[in-house]
Design an enzyme around this catalytic site. Structure first.
Site, PDB file in Angstrom:
ATOM      1  N   SER A 156       0.765  -1.250   0.028  1.00  0.00           N
ATOM      2  CA  SER A 156      -0.041  -0.053   0.014  1.00  0.00           C
ATOM      3  C   SER A 156       0.742   1.211  -0.097  1.00  0.00           C
ATOM      4  O   SER A 156       1.531   1.474  -0.882  1.00  0.00           O
ATOM      5  CB  SER A 156      -1.084   0.019   1.120  1.00  0.00           C
ATOM      6  OG  SER A 156      -1.969   0.957   1.213  1.00  0.00           O
ATOM      7  N   ASP A 205      -1.895   6.419  -3.399  1.00  0.00           N
ATOM      8  CA  ASP A 205      -0.784   5.307  -2.766  1.00  0.00           C
ATOM      9  C   ASP A 205      -0.314   4.425  -3.682  1.00  0.00           C
ATOM     10  O   ASP A 205      -0.930   4.052  -4.754  1.00  0.00           O
ATOM     11  CB  ASP A 205      -1.358   4.834  -1.533  1.00  0.00           C
ATOM     12  CG  ASP A 205      -2.657   4.257  -1.659  1.00  0.00           C
ATOM     13  OD1 ASP A 205      -3.487   4.035  -2.609  1.00  0.00           O
ATOM     14  OD2 ASP A 205      -2.826   3.149  -0.574  1.00  0.00           O
ATOM     15  N   ASP A 214      -0.923   1.086  -4.179  1.00  0.00           N
ATOM     16  CA  ASP A 214      -1.899   0.045  -4.658  1.00  0.00           C
ATOM     17  C   ASP A 214      -3.203   0.922  -5.223  1.00  0.00           C
ATOM     18  O   ASP A 214      -4.225   0.223  -5.577  1.00  0.00           O
ATOM     19  CB  ASP A 214      -2.053  -0.944  -3.675  1.00  0.00           C
ATOM     20  CG  ASP A 214      -2.986  -0.620  -2.603  1.00  0.00           C
ATOM     21  OD1 ASP A 214      -2.774   0.710  -2.140  1.00  0.00           O
ATOM     22  OD2 ASP A 214      -3.664  -1.302  -1.988  1.00  0.00           O
ATOM     23  N   ASP A 217      -5.600   2.584  -3.762  1.00  0.00           N
ATOM     24  CA  ASP A 217      -7.104   2.302  -3.094  1.00  0.00           C
ATOM     25  C   ASP A 217      -7.364   3.614  -2.278  1.00  0.00           C
ATOM     26  O   ASP A 217      -8.441   3.661  -1.581  1.00  0.00           O
ATOM     27  CB  ASP A 217      -6.974   1.061  -2.187  1.00  0.00           C
ATOM     28  CG  ASP A 217      -6.217   1.019  -1.118  1.00  0.00           C
ATOM     29  OD1 ASP A 217      -5.443   1.987  -0.836  1.00  0.00           O
ATOM     30  OD2 ASP A 217      -6.453   0.172  -0.347  1.00  0.00           O
TER      31      ASP A 217
END
Length: 457
Positions: free
Chosen positions: A94, A237, A239, A241
């Site tokens: 993340s 970020d 990833d 999300d």
């Protein structure tokens, strides 16, 4: 839970989070889950393919087939899982620095596994209670193309596409070299926006900035907004999300302020909003103004998503949830954080001509302070937590503060609040405070932190 924290499990790749560990996690997942087919995706980190290979091997070793999606944002993996009805493993750390990697576990509904499911998997992992299948029953894997395109189309069909296009907005986008670089530029261009980018090349070295979308990492985005005369800046970020925003002046928008603005457009009387115990007073104000309930959980997206599911099962309407770090959830869309979708929903707030700074202005008048009280060993940790409890008891008795103890000790004073809770990753007790002025927030945080430190001096 010892292994799975507030959002999966993470560590320095090849030191703490090794291929051997990832393989064991995958074997535990494949043993506990009843499904015979899984999806696996990864973000752009250099160690992603290595760990993806280990996960695929672990799943195959217990008889499961694997759909390998390649580099896809976490919400893209979740969308694939829901569409195909298969659980998934996402290889990502993340917002953590490039050296880290991790694993997120997703159910066949596209939602991160709830706490009770993670606990069962963790029990199998720690007990090494893995299923073993014969050589001729091991699973197979296949490469799947098009997961990113399917995800882009899902976002496009889930927002007010024509209304956004009619606004002719300019979006400055910083996906931070993460997986969102493969999808978010397409999302906003196909919504009819002019899109300018920085750090939009997928690169696991993260050369332009660290993956965490916080102001100290986003100077380039602020400059791009100003240079391009953009209506808004959006950053993700690693990833993809989460989404955080910059206004039309190139100034950062506090994540709690954008969350409050999005919530104000969604919440109606009788609704329930779910957030973590460090929730901003901004969201408290929105819920009170709408005559809606605010349900607090321990910190972490896994806890929030689990609670949303529980409330919806009880018949409650939860139109919005999340945290003030850019991780907003719209359960009517899906019970997951989705950076591109969050960004598109913010564009809807701008579609009638309002400036980004005006949209968040009603929720931009609070100051936040965070300090740490460090400890050395379990005895000092317990002394700090005992001091926090004593401080909270005195504040409720003497000052009439409201007390919440679901994750640490949070004291609410009406116009301000302060929270003390132990970190899950470092030997510190964190003290958070929020108030109308930085002086008031600082006073609350410093007073509580001083009481904690006095307990171990």
């Amino acid at each position: 839970m010892q292994v799975f924290g507030s959002s999966g499990t993470r560590g320095v790749a090849n030191e703490e989070l090794t291929p051997a560990f990832a393989l064991r996690v995958a074997r535990a997942v494949g043993t506990v889950r009843e499904e015979s087919r899984f999806a696996v995706g990864r973000d752009t980190r250099l160690t992603g393919r290595m760990l993806e290979n280990a996960v695929a091997s672990g799943l195959a070793a217990v008889g499961a087939d694997v759909d390998r999606l390649g580099v896809v944002p976490t919400p893209g993996v979740q969308a694939y899982a829901a569409d195909e009805g298969v659980p998934a493993v996402m290889v990502t750390a993340s917002h953590n620095p490039a050296a880290y990697n991790g694993l997120k576990l997703v159910g066949p509904d596209g939602v991160e596994l709830p706490v009770e499911a993670l606990e069962r998997i963790e029990e199998a992992l720690l007990g090494e209670a893995f299923e073993a299948v014969a050589w001729d029953r091991t699973g197979t894997d296949r490469a799947v193309d098009g997961a990113n395109r399917r995800y882009v189309e899902l976002v496009l069909e889930s927002v007010e596409r024509e209304r956004i296009a009619d606004a002719e907005l300019t979006v400055a986008l910083d996906p931070g070299h993460g997986a969102g670089a493969l999808t978010s530029p397409d999302v906003y261009r196909e919504l009819g926006c002019r899109v300018v980018t920085v750090n939009a090349q997928p690169d696991g070295h993260f050369p332009g900035r660290d993956p965490e979308p916080v102001p100290e990492n986003l100077d380039a985005l602020g400059r791009l907004v100003r240079a391009s005369d953009a209506d808004v800046g959006i950053a993700h970020d690693g990833d993809g999300d989460r989404a955080v925003f910059y206004d039309e002046r190139g100034e950062p928008i506090d994540g709690s302020a954008s969350f409050a603005a999005l919530a104000a457009a969604e919440v109606e009387a009788g609704d329930t909003v779910v957030s973590a115990v460090n929730v901003s007073q901004r969201l408290v104000d929105v819920c009170e103004a709408a005559n809606a309930e605010l349900d607090l959980t321990p910190i972490g997206s896994t806890r929030i998503m689990t609670r949303i599911g529980q409330l919806e099962a009880e018949g409650e309407r939860v139109p919005i949830a999340g945290e003030g770090n850019g991780g907003v959830i719209f359960p009517g869309y899906r019970i997951s954080r989705d950076g591109a979708y969050i960004g598109a929903r913010f564009l809807e707030l701008l579609a009638d001509g309002a400036a980004a700074s005006d949209v968040v202005a009603p929720y931009d008048d609070y100051a936040n302070v965070r300090v740490n009280a460090e400890y050395d060993g379990e005895a000092e940790r317990e002394a700090l937590l005992a001091a926090a409890e004593a401080y909270a008891d005195a504040a409720t008795a003497d000052d009439g503060a409201g007390l919440t103890t679901i994750d640490g000790h949070r004291l609410d004073y009406g116009d301000a609040w302060v929270l003390a809770r132990p970190s899950g990753t470092e030997p510190v007790v964190r003290v958070y405070a929020e108030a109308r002025t930085e002086a008031r927030a600082g006073e609350l945080a410093d007073d509580l932190a001083a009481a904690l430190r006095a307990a171990i001096e």
